[in-house]
Motif scaffolding. Structure first.
Motif, mmCIF file in Angstrom:
data_model
loop_
_atom_site.group_PDB
_atom_site.id
_atom_site.type_symbol
_atom_site.label_atom_id
_atom_site.label_comp_id
_atom_site.label_asym_id
_atom_site.label_seq_id
_atom_site.Cartn_x
_atom_site.Cartn_y
_atom_site.Cartn_z
ATOM 1 N N ASN A 134 0.854 -1.182 0.000
ATOM 2 C CA ASN A 134 0.000 0.000 0.000
ATOM 3 C C ASN A 134 0.895 1.238 0.000
ATOM 4 O O ASN A 134 2.115 1.146 0.154
ATOM 5 N N ILE A 135 0.304 2.397 -0.157
ATOM 6 C CA ILE A 135 1.077 3.635 -0.281
ATOM 7 C C ILE A 135 1.932 3.897 0.963
ATOM 8 O O ILE A 135 3.105 4.259 0.863
ATOM 9 N N LEU A 136 1.360 3.709 2.143
ATOM 10 C CA LEU A 136 2.127 3.938 3.367
ATOM 11 C C LEU A 136 3.364 3.051 3.394
ATOM 12 O O LEU A 136 4.465 3.513 3.699
ATOM 13 N N ASP A 137 3.204 1.786 3.065
ATOM 14 C CA ASP A 137 4.345 0.869 3.085
ATOM 15 C C ASP A 137 5.394 1.248 2.039
ATOM 16 O O ASP A 137 6.599 1.111 2.275
ATOM 17 N N GLN A 181 0.397 9.693 8.426
ATOM 18 C CA GLN A 181 1.697 9.044 8.558
ATOM 19 C C GLN A 181 2.505 9.208 7.264
ATOM 20 O O GLN A 181 3.721 9.447 7.304
ATOM 21 N N ILE A 182 1.824 9.120 6.122
ATOM 22 C CA ILE A 182 2.487 9.288 4.825
ATOM 23 C C ILE A 182 3.053 10.696 4.695
ATOM 24 O O ILE A 182 4.229 10.881 4.382
ATOM 25 N N GLU A 239 10.020 12.605 -6.492
ATOM 26 C CA GLU A 239 9.144 12.259 -7.623
ATOM 27 C C GLU A 239 9.681 11.106 -8.442
ATOM 28 O O GLU A 239 8.945 10.506 -9.218
ATOM 29 N N GLY A 240 10.956 10.767 -8.251
ATOM 30 C CA GLY A 240 11.507 9.594 -8.915
ATOM 31 C C GLY A 240 10.897 8.306 -8.388
ATOM 32 O O GLY A 240 10.971 7.266 -9.036
ATOM 33 N N PHE A 241 10.303 8.379 -7.212
ATOM 34 C CA PHE A 241 9.711 7.182 -6.611
ATOM 35 C C PHE A 241 8.234 7.366 -6.293
ATOM 36 O O PHE A 241 7.443 6.443 -6.450
ATOM 37 N N LEU A 242 7.851 8.553 -5.840
ATOM 38 C CA LEU A 242 6.469 8.808 -5.436
ATOM 39 C C LEU A 242 5.748 9.591 -6.525
ATOM 40 O O LEU A 242 6.335 10.454 -7.151
#
Length: 183
Positions: free
Chosen positions: A32-35, A75-76, A179-182
């Motif tokens: 999931n996004i948090l992980d 948390q994110i 932004e390279g990852f998210l």
């Protein structure tokens, strides 16, 4: 020099991330996004949960603390905000080491921590950068600049404007970095 520093920190973080994914057989699509954000943050710093106090989280000595009692969305954004503090500090540490012609060490890190945290002006730069980065990944209208607002009360408008300009410059690099990852 600064672009080389940014590239070096980014490359090391992505190597750490790739190694963590391979070593732990992680399927990114199953997270999931948090992980995903947590995994990304851990490629750069240690992350621990806290379940006390009012702060959503904080960054201290290469460690991010996040309140696990908060909603996942908070948390994110807290992880992103605190990772931004780390990256700004890391940029400054590497640049200082380059100027002094020394290897990264805890003494240089301590000096940078002192410089960033010991004046309202420098703290404002750091907070503005972190909030700007956090705001890039937060749903419009949910951005929170409360810690920035609390610090800016100590400065006149000219210094606030200068701090925002410098903070925004760092934020641009950090946003591009993330932004390279998210997305």
């Amino acid at each position: 020099d600064f672009n080389d520093i940014v590239h070096s920190i980014k490359a090391q973080g992505f190597r750490n991330l790739d190694n963590a994914i391979k070593d732990n057989s992680i399927d990114l699509d199953s997270l999931n996004i948090l992980d995903k954000v947590l995994l990304f943050a851990k490629a750069f710093v240690s992350v621990e949960y806290k379940s006390y106090g009012e702060d959503l989280g904080y960054f201290q000595f290469n460690k991010i603390y996040v309140d696990d009692r908060q909603r996942k969305s908070l948390q994110i954004t807290t992880l992103i905000h605190e990772l931004s503090h780390f990256l700004l500090q890391e940029f400054l540490v590497h640049k200082t080491c380059k100027i002094l012609e020394v290897k990264k060490n805890r003494h240089v890190e301590a000096v940078i921590i002192y410089i960033v945290s010991n004046s309202s002006f420098n703290s404002l730069i750091d907070e503005y950068a972190a909030h700007s980065v956090e705001g890039r990944f937060t749903i419009f209208g949910y951005q929170d600049y409360s810690s920035f607002t609390a610090i800016q009360k100590d400065l006149d408008s000219e210094h606030v404007d200068i701090a925002k300009t410098i903070g925004n410059t760092f934020a641009i690099y950090i946003k591009e970095f993330l932004e390279g990852f998210l997305d």
